[in-house]
Design a protein around this motif. Sequence first.
Motif, PDB file in Angstrom:
ATOM      1  N   GLU A 158       0.832  -1.205   0.000  1.00  0.00           N
ATOM      2  CA  GLU A 158       0.000   0.000   0.000  1.00  0.00           C
ATOM      3  C   GLU A 158       0.870   1.259   0.000  1.00  0.00           C
ATOM      4  OE1 GLU A 158      -3.088  -0.395   2.904  1.00  0.00           O
ATOM      5  OE2 GLU A 158      -4.060  -1.964   1.719  1.00  0.00           O
ATOM      6  N   LYS A 188     -10.693  -7.215  -4.445  1.00  0.00           N
ATOM      7  CA  LYS A 188     -10.497  -6.150  -3.444  1.00  0.00           C
ATOM      8  C   LYS A 188      -9.391  -5.179  -3.886  1.00  0.00           C
ATOM      9  CE  LYS A 188     -11.963  -8.676   0.648  1.00  0.00           C
ATOM     10  NZ  LYS A 188     -11.501  -9.579   1.686  1.00  0.00           N
ATOM     11  N   ILE A 189      -8.310  -5.716  -4.410  1.00  0.00           N
ATOM     12  CA  ILE A 189      -7.222  -4.853  -4.882  1.00  0.00           C
ATOM     13  C   ILE A 189      -7.720  -3.948  -6.010  1.00  0.00           C
ATOM     14  CG2 ILE A 189      -4.967  -4.825  -6.050  1.00  0.00           C
ATOM     15  CD1 ILE A 189      -4.643  -5.722  -3.222  1.00  0.00           C
ATOM     16  N   LYS A 192      -9.855  -1.156  -4.707  1.00  0.00           N
ATOM     17  CA  LYS A 192      -9.092  -0.138  -3.980  1.00  0.00           C
ATOM     18  C   LYS A 192      -8.292   0.763  -4.921  1.00  0.00           C
ATOM     19  CE  LYS A 192      -6.598   0.349   0.261  1.00  0.00           C
ATOM     20  NZ  LYS A 192      -6.244  -0.294   1.501  1.00  0.00           N
ATOM     21  N   SER A 194      -8.915   1.304  -8.376  1.00  0.00           N
ATOM     22  CA  SER A 194      -9.724   1.154  -9.600  1.00  0.00           C
ATOM     23  C   SER A 194      -9.285   2.100 -10.711  1.00  0.00           C
ATOM     24  CB  SER A 194     -11.201   1.369  -9.277  1.00  0.00           C
ATOM     25  OG  SER A 194     -11.374   2.648  -8.698  1.00  0.00           O
TER      26      SER A 194
END
Length: 254
Positions: A158, A188-189, A192, A194
């Motif tokens: 992150e 999910k990645i 987050k 997009s």
Amino acid sequence: MAAPVKTRARVDDGRADAFPVIEIFGPTIQGEGPDAGRPAYFVRFGGCDYRCSWCDSLYAVVPAEVRAHAERLTVAEIGTRLADLPVGPSLVILSGGNPALLELDPLVTDLQRTGHEVAVETQGSRWRDWLGAVDRLVISPKPPSSGMTDERRVAEFEDFMVSANESGVTSALKIVVFDGVDLAWAEKIHAKFSQIPCFLSVGTDQEVDDESTIAMLRTRFRWLAEEVARRPALVNVRVLPQLHVVAWGTARGV
Ligand code: SF4
């Protein structure tokens, strides 16, 4: 396909301006991610801070293997090795291992100065400022099946994404998917981050013969394509087989 440039076991020669190079090869095609299908040269560096359970490049990861197979080459020597390969594409892909463990700024500068387009593949664990200067940064976070998704590594990834965003570099996410757990993680990645193009590839087991590789790849690709197609949250991702595996199985240097 051109044979990979031979390297010699000469890792500890004391040249501070040299990098551990496992292999330089091409022209071939890039098999995954935003440049899938494009002719390219590859420079594979030794050394990695991960140990993914299904790594297909352990010869560029395990320290003893790197010591045995890497040759330390300067920027000029890497340029010469590339120039010695058959004339072909402008695209050069810096791969590994994890090339972000190295200070490759002078190499990127030299390759771009000589007319090359430079892409880098890294798992996104260590940011280096030179990554912001490449033509395309392909970030390949490793899903749960790799065994590399502990809290520390997720935090490092992150932080890496923050730095990549701040640098303004053109980026893409490339995630290898082996199973439903990996796919849920990839979703999910993607949610987050997009704003970054996302490419999913089916994973390939190692040490299998060509026929079983292709049969496995087709079965997994069909599964992944159908799963992605029915999930509205993944409507903007692209699903690809690993094209180099389709063409050459798990062979090295192609
Ligand atoms: S990050 Fe890549 S090179 Fe490193 S262990 Fe994982 S798959 Fe292998």
